[in-house]
Design a protein around this motif. Structure first.
Motif, PDB file in Angstrom:
ATOM      1  N   ASN A  79      -2.619 -44.284  48.432  1.00 33.26           N
ATOM      2  CA  ASN A  79      -1.689 -43.674  49.145  1.00 33.26           C
ATOM      3  C   ASN A  79      -1.431 -44.712  50.391  1.00 33.26           C
ATOM      4  N   GLN A  86       5.968 -42.784  44.514  1.00 35.19           N
ATOM      5  CA  GLN A  86       6.440 -41.457  44.840  1.00 35.19           C
ATOM      6  C   GLN A  86       6.449 -41.431  46.452  1.00 35.19           C
ATOM      7  N   ARG A  91      -1.762 -35.946  48.087  1.00 37.88           N
ATOM      8  CA  ARG A  91      -2.165 -37.541  48.109  1.00 37.88           C
ATOM      9  C   ARG A  91      -2.161 -37.540  46.743  1.00 37.88           C
ATOM     10  N   GLY A  92      -2.078 -39.181  46.389  1.00 40.65           N
ATOM     11  CA  GLY A  92      -2.082 -39.495  45.127  1.00 40.65           C
ATOM     12  C   GLY A  92      -3.508 -40.205  44.966  1.00 40.65           C
ATOM     13  N   ASP A  93      -3.412 -41.152  44.100  1.00 44.18           N
ATOM     14  CA  ASP A  93      -4.694 -41.963  43.587  1.00 44.18           C
ATOM     15  C   ASP A  93      -4.701 -43.085  44.644  1.00 44.18           C
ATOM     16  N   THR A 120      -1.331 -42.575  40.126  1.00 48.89           N
ATOM     17  CA  THR A 120      -0.264 -42.059  41.119  1.00 48.89           C
ATOM     18  C   THR A 120      -0.163 -42.938  42.218  1.00 48.89           C
ATOM     19  N   GLU A 121       0.652 -43.347  42.865  1.00 51.37           N
ATOM     20  CA  GLU A 121       0.770 -44.122  44.223  1.00 51.37           C
ATOM     21  C   GLU A 121       1.817 -43.558  44.919  1.00 51.37           C
ATOM     22  N   LYS A 122       1.502 -42.912  46.033  1.00 52.48           N
ATOM     23  CA  LYS A 122       2.248 -42.247  46.952  1.00 52.48           C
ATOM     24  C   LYS A 122       2.513 -43.053  48.444  1.00 52.48           C
TER      25      LYS A 122
END
Length: 248
Positions: A73, A33, A69-71, A2-4
């Motif tokens: 950020n 995201q 948070r994602g993996d 996941t990228e935020k």
């Protein structure tokens, strides 16, 4: 993975003031995201008291960041939001994999009359205390943007934002005080940083971004006709800079 991307605006502005940029970002980068942050005292946090130190904003916003948070950020911050980002990256260097700071300034690197251009001091103070929301939001647009074609539609929207989530005069002045007195910690952030600047910025002198670029050795990309609200004036150009710098 996941990228935020976390987005943060500046003085008396909130997540409702991105004027469609977050939607453009989501369309351009559908696998990333988007999380919109609001400064305490603004937006969804309008009932909170704005800290008078930049560190105070960091600690409050980081609590939200840790919950969402994602993996990987990234931070995109404008103006006062950029100051918060600088302090954040010094305090917590592992939080972000990269950051974009647009039209921001730092005490110690730029004189006060560049950080808030002298011709706008009186205007800004009057606007912060004005009860005429229509005049206030129209003048903010005139100072921060060159996209006059969008003013007739945006000004009423921004008046409604202020009615729904009003920034109090006290919080506005507390935010301004935090910005004026902020002096960043020494050293260069470890986080990769892209600096963006509008060459026609009428609020913060473009030399402030140049000073940051020299001090950190960070890349600076300048749009020749954009004003302070660079994502409003030139959203497609901004997205292209992100695509190129972060290889997304």
């Amino acid at each position: 993975m996941t990228e935020k991307w976390f987005f943060l605006r500046g003085l008396v502005r909130e997540s409702g003031h991105w004027a469609g940029f977050l939607e453009k970002f989501a369309l351009a980068f559908p696998h990333r995201q988007v999380v919109a942050l609001d400064l305490p005292g603004s937006g969804t946090r309008f009932q909170e008291t704005s800290p008078t130190t930049i560190a105070g904003y960091v600690e409050i916003l980081r609590a939200q960041f840790l919950a969402e948070r994602g993996d990987k950020n990234f931070l995109f911050a404008i103006s006062l939001g950029g100051m918060v980002g600088v302090e954040w990256m010094h305090r917590y260097p592992n939080d972000f994999n990269g950051a974009v700071l647009a039209n921001t300034s730092l005490r110690g690197l730029s004189p006060l009359h560049h950080r808030l251009r002298l011709k706008n001091w009186g205007t800004v103070l009057r606007l912060l205390s004005s009860g005429d929301l229509t005049l206030r939001e129209r003048r903010i647009l005139e100072i921060t943007s060159g996209r006059r074609d969008r003013f007739p539609a945006l000004a009423p929207e921004w008046v409604e934002i202020q009615k729904l989530r009003p920034v109090s005069k006290r919080n506005a002045l507390r935010q301004l005080l935090a910005a004026i007195k902020f002096r960043p910690p020494g050293g260069t952030p470890r986080t990769p940083i892209l600096l963006l600047n509008g060459a026609q910025d009428q609020l913060v002198h473009p030399r402030c971004s140049e000073a940051l670029a020299r001090h950190w050795g960070s890349p600076l990309r300048v749009h020749p006709s954009a004003h302070h609200d660079i994502t409003l004036d030139e959203p497609e150009w901004v997205l292209e800079q992100l695509r190129d710098f972060f290889k997304i």
